[in-house]
Design an enzyme around this catalytic site. Structure first.
Site, PDB file in Angstrom:
ATOM      1  N   LYS A 148       0.848  -1.196   0.000  1.00  0.00           N
ATOM      2  CA  LYS A 148       0.000   0.000   0.000  1.00  0.00           C
ATOM      3  C   LYS A 148       0.887   1.250   0.000  1.00  0.00           C
ATOM      4  O   LYS A 148       0.704   2.154  -0.799  1.00  0.00           O
ATOM      5  CB  LYS A 148      -0.919  -0.024   1.229  1.00  0.00           C
ATOM      6  CG  LYS A 148      -1.825   1.168   1.333  1.00  0.00           C
ATOM      7  CD  LYS A 148      -2.834   1.032   2.452  1.00  0.00           C
ATOM      8  CE  LYS A 148      -3.572   2.340   2.641  1.00  0.00           C
ATOM      9  NZ  LYS A 148      -4.550   2.310   3.710  1.00  0.00           N
ATOM     10  N   GLU A 195      10.489  -4.635   4.708  1.00  0.00           N
ATOM     11  CA  GLU A 195      10.641  -6.041   4.307  1.00  0.00           C
ATOM     12  C   GLU A 195      10.272  -6.232   2.833  1.00  0.00           C
ATOM     13  O   GLU A 195      10.989  -6.873   2.071  1.00  0.00           O
ATOM     14  CB  GLU A 195       9.728  -6.940   5.156  1.00  0.00           C
ATOM     15  CG  GLU A 195      10.020  -6.955   6.631  1.00  0.00           C
ATOM     16  CD  GLU A 195       9.182  -5.949   7.398  1.00  0.00           C
ATOM     17  OE1 GLU A 195       8.977  -4.813   6.907  1.00  0.00           O
ATOM     18  OE2 GLU A 195       8.735  -6.293   8.510  1.00  0.00           O
ATOM     19  N   GLY A 244      -4.982  -1.746   4.888  1.00  0.00           N
ATOM     20  CA  GLY A 244      -4.170  -2.880   4.429  1.00  0.00           C
ATOM     21  C   GLY A 244      -4.826  -4.219   4.697  1.00  0.00           C
ATOM     22  O   GLY A 244      -4.945  -5.078   3.819  1.00  0.00           O
ATOM     23  N   ARG A 245      -5.294  -4.433   5.928  1.00  0.00           N
ATOM     24  CA  ARG A 245      -5.862  -5.744   6.291  1.00  0.00           C
ATOM     25  C   ARG A 245      -7.254  -5.954   5.703  1.00  0.00           C
ATOM     26  O   ARG A 245      -7.831  -7.027   5.821  1.00  0.00           O
ATOM     27  CB  ARG A 245      -5.863  -5.911   7.809  1.00  0.00           C
ATOM     28  CG  ARG A 245      -6.554  -4.791   8.563  1.00  0.00           C
ATOM     29  CD  ARG A 245      -6.214  -4.841  10.042  1.00  0.00           C
ATOM     30  NE  ARG A 245      -6.739  -3.700  10.791  1.00  0.00           N
ATOM     31  CZ  ARG A 245      -6.119  -2.534  10.901  1.00  0.00           C
ATOM     32  NH1 ARG A 245      -4.958  -2.328  10.308  1.00  0.00           N
ATOM     33  NH2 ARG A 245      -6.654  -1.546  11.613  1.00  0.00           N
ATOM     34  N   GLU A 305      -5.095  -6.586  14.698  1.00  0.00           N
ATOM     35  CA  GLU A 305      -4.565  -5.266  14.322  1.00  0.00           C
ATOM     36  C   GLU A 305      -5.673  -4.211  14.406  1.00  0.00           C
ATOM     37  O   GLU A 305      -5.405  -3.037  14.607  1.00  0.00           O
ATOM     38  CB  GLU A 305      -3.952  -5.307  12.908  1.00  0.00           C
ATOM     39  CG  GLU A 305      -2.999  -4.161  12.652  1.00  0.00           C
ATOM     40  CD  GLU A 305      -2.143  -4.326  11.400  1.00  0.00           C
ATOM     41  OE1 GLU A 305      -0.956  -4.667  11.518  1.00  0.00           O
ATOM     42  OE2 GLU A 305      -2.670  -4.130  10.291  1.00  0.00           O
ATOM     43  N   HIS A 351      -5.913 -32.724  17.704  1.00  0.00           N
ATOM     44  CA  HIS A 351      -4.765 -33.515  18.159  1.00  0.00           C
ATOM     45  C   HIS A 351      -3.636 -32.614  18.624  1.00  0.00           C
ATOM     46  O   HIS A 351      -2.492 -33.050  18.721  1.00  0.00           O
ATOM     47  CB  HIS A 351      -4.304 -34.443  17.028  1.00  0.00           C
ATOM     48  CG  HIS A 351      -5.383 -35.388  16.605  1.00  0.00           C
ATOM     49  ND1 HIS A 351      -5.613 -36.592  17.236  1.00  0.00           N
ATOM     50  CD2 HIS A 351      -6.348 -35.266  15.665  1.00  0.00           C
ATOM     51  CE1 HIS A 351      -6.655 -37.190  16.668  1.00  0.00           C
ATOM     52  NE2 HIS A 351      -7.128 -36.396  15.722  1.00  0.00           N
ATOM     53  N   LYS A 395       8.906  -0.654  14.424  1.00  0.00           N
ATOM     54  CA  LYS A 395       9.510  -0.318  13.123  1.00  0.00           C
ATOM     55  C   LYS A 395      10.600   0.736  13.298  1.00  0.00           C
ATOM     56  O   LYS A 395      11.672   0.632  12.704  1.00  0.00           O
ATOM     57  CB  LYS A 395       8.444   0.240  12.165  1.00  0.00           C
ATOM     58  CG  LYS A 395       7.520  -0.805  11.566  1.00  0.00           C
ATOM     59  CD  LYS A 395       6.588  -0.143  10.543  1.00  0.00           C
ATOM     60  CE  LYS A 395       5.460  -1.081  10.144  1.00  0.00           C
ATOM     61  NZ  LYS A 395       4.432  -0.436   9.323  1.00  0.00           N
TER      62      LYS A 395
END
Ligand code: F6P
Length: 552
Positions: free
Chosen positions: A213, A219, A273-274, A360, A391, A516
């Site tokens: 965005k 990263e 973003g999400r 978030e 399990h 950050k």
């Protein structure tokens, strides 16, 4: 409620606080014996059935929750979202992911402008571009078709598309459109993730989609530079134009990076973003893999829930009901976590995606007006598909901590298997567990029942299940692109409902910034030490010690 009043100061909140003490006295076993109550807690919409009868709630609880929703101005807040008001006040932005899947003729305004034509311009561009890649009319630098795609992005620019891709992979309709193609996701800056992504791929047949965005995420930009170098080394720098495209709101930085702006797919700052999987963030890579028609079906599913969320009365409104019940569990019972348990391997990346959407969005410490909150918001979301989770961590859910569970099941498997001579097929076996687990959690097993089964006395305490553990079940008629879109939108809106009731801003994420900026300081130190041999300084004892060891 005045805008500065916290929701916990309202009468409906106080009513629920005292009501929960009554409910705590009633075991779910008792609640489940009331058939009329159970009937009132099943809701159907467009191929989806919600059964919330295993919540620790009565119709009286629901009425009180509706009062709370009214005190929180829930309906008005939903309307304000759909009307494009700047409800993300700390970033002064509209929140309009619903516009991303609106029909072409819809009108949705942001800042006095109908945004739907812009959305469809990008969708049309994606359709055209993905068709050219898929039919081989757009080729790479050596003239070969681009059959493989690496989507580079992190967080909201990764998790949603990965969830949808994983869910579509085994859908018969989608998978037959993906023959001969590969879609991979590079998210982590860990060089291992780069190695895994490029393993077995050749630059000459690979298209890299850089998804960010902001186009500044450290990263993603490093991973994009790494893949640009991978392409250039093999095919020369001019090949980048043919092998790299971008999805971003920041087209200036896209161009600066060296990607032709004509090969950039825009979205807008009113898409969080999400909440961006229905923008080019998800639509481009998914269309490259499955074709635009499949992805359009996914968008239509999400849109069907948007309409339902906007217009259905609260008693029939799936996201509203789910959101209110989560508030009930978090704020009144104090349950800190929620397990998302799809009985479908195709939904294996659903919980990780919703984990970001929910945590978030709602992990906040202050109200939308900046007042410290005297109550906790958000919950710890986690999950795995059943029966694998059974399990693994279900032991804790059955006999340890109480964790409200969402069971998600599908009537018709994407890939049914019928073994000769077996009446209960593989999907039935899976679904037997889907139906059994909620009752095991709700009813439990008493010492008396164990004694009747002649369980050895010293084992009785170990084999006792307290029960009274809440869950809800969502049953989907199938799991095609449309249903996947519906499921996504239900959870997106549920998270918004929770935030609206708590009175927080679910659409900003300032909590990710501090880490950050500290990483930037460390990065500078690494640079100074490596280039100029400067000693580590300006950090506390602990970080200095560890950094010094790392640099050695
Ligand atoms: O660090 C959190 C975050 O800002 C998310 O909200 C976002 O989805 C992700 O980083 C990636 O951001 P971008 O798409 O700008 O690269």
């Amino acid at each position: 409620m005045a805008s500065s009043t916290l929701i916990c100061e309202t009468q409906p909140w106080k009513d629920l606080k005292s009501h929960v003490e009554d409910i705590k006295k009633t075991h779910l076993r008792e609640l489940l014996s009331d058939t009329d109550r159970c009937k009132s807690m099943v809701v159907d919409f467009d191929g989806i059935t919600l059964d919330y009868s295993r919540q620790r709630a009565t119709p009286g609880t629901m009425d009180k929750l509706y009062n709370l929703a009214e005190a929180a101005h829930l309906k008005q807040k939903i309307d304000r979202m759909f009307n494009g008001e700047h409800i993300n006040s700390t970033e002064n932005r509209s929140v309009l992911h619903v516009a991303l899947r609106a029909p072409r003729d819809a009108v949705i305004q942001s800042d006095g402008k109908n945004v739907v034509p812009d959305v469809w311009n990008v969708l049309d561009k994606i359709k055209d571009f993905s068709e050219r890649i898929r039919n081989g009319s757009w080729v790479g630098a050596t003239g070969k078709a681009l059959t493989d795609v690496i989507s580079v992005g992190i967080g909201g620019s990764f998790l949603g598309p990965l969830f949808v891709h994983t869910a579509l992979q085994t859908d018969p309709e989608a998978s037959k459109c993906a023959t001969g193609r590969q879609l991979r996701f590079l998210a982590n800056v860990d060089p291992i993730d780069v190695a895994r992504n490029i393993a077995g791929l050749k630059p000459e047949t690979t298209l890299v989609v850089v998804v960010s965005k902001t186009f500044t995420t450290a990263e993603t930009m490093l991973n994009a530079r790494t893949l640009r170098a991978w392409i250039s080394k093999e095919l020369g720098p001019s090949a980048v134009a043919k092998h790299m495209v971008a999805v971003s709101t920041n087209l200036t930085l896209v161009e600066k990076f060296g990607i032709d702006p004509n090969n950039a797919f825009a979205f807008w700052d009113w898409v969080g973003g999400r909440y961006s999987v229905c923008s080019a963030v998800g639509v481009l890579p998914l269309s490259l893999q499955y074709g635009f028609t499949v992805v359009e079906k996914f968008l239509k599913g999400a849109s069907s829930i948007d309409q339902h969320f906007y217009s259905a009365p609260f008693e029939k409104n799936l996201p509203v009901l789910l959101g209110m019940l989560s508030v009930w569990n978090v704020s009144f019972f104090g349950y800190p976590a929620r397990a998302i348990l799809p009985y479908s391997q195709a939904l294996e990346k659903f919980a990780p995606h919703i984990q970001q959407v929910s945590m978030e969005s709602n992990g906040k410490g202050v109200s939308i007006d900046g007042k410290p909150l005297p109550f906790e918001t958000g919950e710890i979301d986690f999950g795995e598909p059943g029966t694998n989770g059974q399990h693994s961590f279900y032991q804790l859910i059955h006999q340890g901590r109480v964790i409200p569970c969402d069971f998600i099941g599908v009537v018709k498997s994407q890939q049914p298997v019928y073994l000769e001579g077996e009446v209960v097929n593989n999907h039935d076996e899976l679904m037997s567990n889907f139906f059994a687990q909620p009752d095991a959690l709700a009813y439990g097993k008493t010492p008396e029942e164990l004694q009747k089964e002649n369980v050895l006395q010293h084992l009785v305490p170990h084999k006792t299940f307290s029960g009274n553990r809440p869950s809800l079940s969502l049953l989907l008629s199938s799991l095609d692109a449309y249903k996947i879109g519906q499921l996504l939108a239900i959870y997106e809106h549920r998270v918004a409902v929770q935030g609206f009731i708590w009175g927080i801003n679910s659409f900003d994420q300032w909590g990710v910034e501090l880490g950050k900026s500290l990483a930037t300081q460390v990065r500078k130190q690494l640079h100074a030490s490596r280039v100029k041999g400067e000693p580590v300084e300006g950090f506390n004892f602990s970080t200095t010690t560890m950094l010094t060891k790392y640099l050695k």
